[in-house]
Design an enzyme around this catalytic site. Structure first.
Site, short mmCIF file in Angstrom:
data_model
loop_
_atom_site.label_atom_id
_atom_site.label_comp_id
_atom_site.label_asym_id
_atom_site.label_seq_id
_atom_site.Cartn_x
_atom_site.Cartn_y
_atom_site.Cartn_z
N HIS A 254 2.99 -1.22 -9.56
CA HIS A 254 3.74 -0.93 -8.33
C HIS A 254 5.24 -1.02 -8.61
O HIS A 254 6.01 -0.14 -8.20
CB HIS A 254 3.33 -1.90 -7.22
CG HIS A 254 4.23 -1.86 -6.02
ND1 HIS A 254 3.96 -1.08 -4.92
CD2 HIS A 254 5.41 -2.49 -5.76
CE1 HIS A 254 4.94 -1.23 -4.03
NE2 HIS A 254 5.83 -2.09 -4.50
N GLU A 255 5.65 -2.08 -9.32
CA GLU A 255 7.09 -2.23 -9.64
C GLU A 255 7.54 -1.10 -10.56
O GLU A 255 8.67 -0.59 -10.42
CB GLU A 255 7.37 -3.59 -10.26
CG GLU A 255 6.98 -4.81 -9.39
CD GLU A 255 7.53 -4.75 -7.97
OE1 GLU A 255 8.54 -4.07 -7.74
OE2 GLU A 255 6.93 -5.38 -7.08
N HIS B 214 8.53 1.84 -8.62
CA HIS B 214 9.92 1.83 -8.14
C HIS B 214 10.87 2.32 -9.23
O HIS B 214 11.85 3.03 -8.94
CB HIS B 214 10.33 0.41 -7.72
CG HIS B 214 9.72 -0.04 -6.43
ND1 HIS B 214 9.78 0.70 -5.27
CD2 HIS B 214 9.04 -1.17 -6.11
CE1 HIS B 214 9.15 0.05 -4.30
NE2 HIS B 214 8.69 -1.09 -4.78
N HIS C 7 13.44 5.49 -9.05
CA HIS C 7 14.85 5.41 -9.42
C HIS C 7 15.22 6.51 -10.41
O HIS C 7 16.24 7.17 -10.27
CB HIS C 7 15.13 4.02 -10.01
CG HIS C 7 16.59 3.70 -10.11
ND1 HIS C 7 17.07 2.75 -10.97
CD2 HIS C 7 17.67 4.22 -9.46
CE1 HIS C 7 18.39 2.69 -10.84
NE2 HIS C 7 18.78 3.57 -9.94
#
Ligand SMILES: [Zn+2]
Length: 235
Positions: free
Chosen positions: A107-108, A111, A115
Site C-alpha cells: 500500500h505504501e 503511494h 508520486h
C-alpha cells in the site's frame, strides 16, 4: 485529526445524534483495523518475502529507484513521505512476512507510484498539508477560547472554526481517493508480480479495506463538525 478533536464542539439537537453515530462508526473502524491486522499478521505468506522486499519489488516494477525504505518504531506507523522520497515501515511490517505486513508495505509502495506518475489527488493532498497542519494547531485554541473566554462559539471565533473545519474536511475528502487508489494498486501488483497467490489476497483485502474505513470515518467526523458549525452560524 483525531476523532476526539472532532468532537470538541458538541452542538445541541439533531447533531448530537449524528455525533454519537459517527463516533460509534469511528470506534468500529478502529476495531476493524486492529482485528484485521492482528489476525493477518499471524498468517505468513507462502512466498516468504518481507514487507520491505515486497515494497521494493512493487516499486522496482514501477521503475522507481530513488525511494529509500526505512524501518521505524511503533504499531501501524507505516507511511510514504513524498517530500523526502522515503517509504517508512514499522518494524513488524519491515521484517514481517505476514499477509498484513506485505499488504501494508505494498500500500505504501502504491503511494510512491502515485508520486512518480504525478497522480493529481496526491499532489492536491500534499498542497493541502501546510494549511491542514496549521488549522490543526489552531483548533485547540478555538476550543479553549470558546470554552473559557467567550462562553460559546460565536462571531469571529465561530467563523475561524468554520474555516478550520472546512480545510480539515477538504483534506480528509482528498485523502479518500489517494488511500483507495494506493490500496487498489497494491492489490493488483501483489498478484501480478506473484508476491502473493490469489487465495492469499483475502488477508490483504481485509487489512486494507478496514484501513480505508478509518479514513472514511475521519472524513465523516470532520464533515459533521463543519455542518454543525455552519448550522449554528445560521441560527
Ligand atoms: Zn496510505
Amino acid at each position: 485529526m483525531s476523532a476526539t478533536l472532532a468532537f470538541a464542539f458538541l452542538p445541541p439537537g439533531v447533531f448530537g445524534l449524528l455525533f454519537i453515530l459517527v463516533f460509534g462508526f469511528a470506534i468500529y473502524a478502529q476495531f476493524r483495523v486492529s482485528s484485521a491486522y492482528n489476525k493477518n499478521a499471524q498468517i505468513p505468506s507462502r512466498g516468504g518475502l518481507t514487507g520491505r522486499e515486497a515494497a521494493e519489488a512493487v516499486m522496482l516494477a514501477a521503475g522507481i529507484h530513488d525511494v529509500t525504505i526505512e524501518e521505524t518504531d511503533g504499531h501501524l506507523t507505516d507511511h510514504y513521505d513524498p517530500t523526502r522520497k522515503v517509504l517508512v515501515l514499522s518494524s513488524e511490517d519491515y521484517r514481517g512476512t505476514s499477509l498484513a505486513a506485505i499488504g501494508v508495505a505494498a500500500h505504501e509502495a502504491g503511494h510512491a507510484i502515485q508520486h512518480k506518475i504525478g497522480y493529481k489527488m496526491l499532489d492536491f493532498r500534499m498542497a493541502l498539508v501546510p494549511a491542514t497542519s496549521f488549522v490543526s494547531k489552531v483548533i485547540p485554541f478555538i476550543f479553549l477560547a470558546s470554552w473559557f473566554l467567550v462562553r460559546g462559539l460565536t462571531g469571529t471565533i465561530l467563523d475561524v472554526a468554520i474555516i478550520c473545519y472546512a480545510v480539515l474536511t477538504l483534506f480528509q475528502l482528498v485523502t479518500l481517493p489517494v488511500e483507495f487508489d494506493a490500496s487498489r494498486r497494491a492489490k493488483r501488483e501483489l498478484v501480478s508480480l506473484g508476491i502473493l497467490q490469489a487465495d492469499e489476497m483475502t488477508g490483504v483485502n481485509e487489512t486494507l479495506d478496514a484501513a480505508a474505513l478509518t479514513y472514511l470515518a475521519a472524513f465523516i467526523s470532520a464533515l459533521i463538525v463543519l455542518l454543525s458549525l455552519l448550522n449554528s452560524r445560521r441560527n
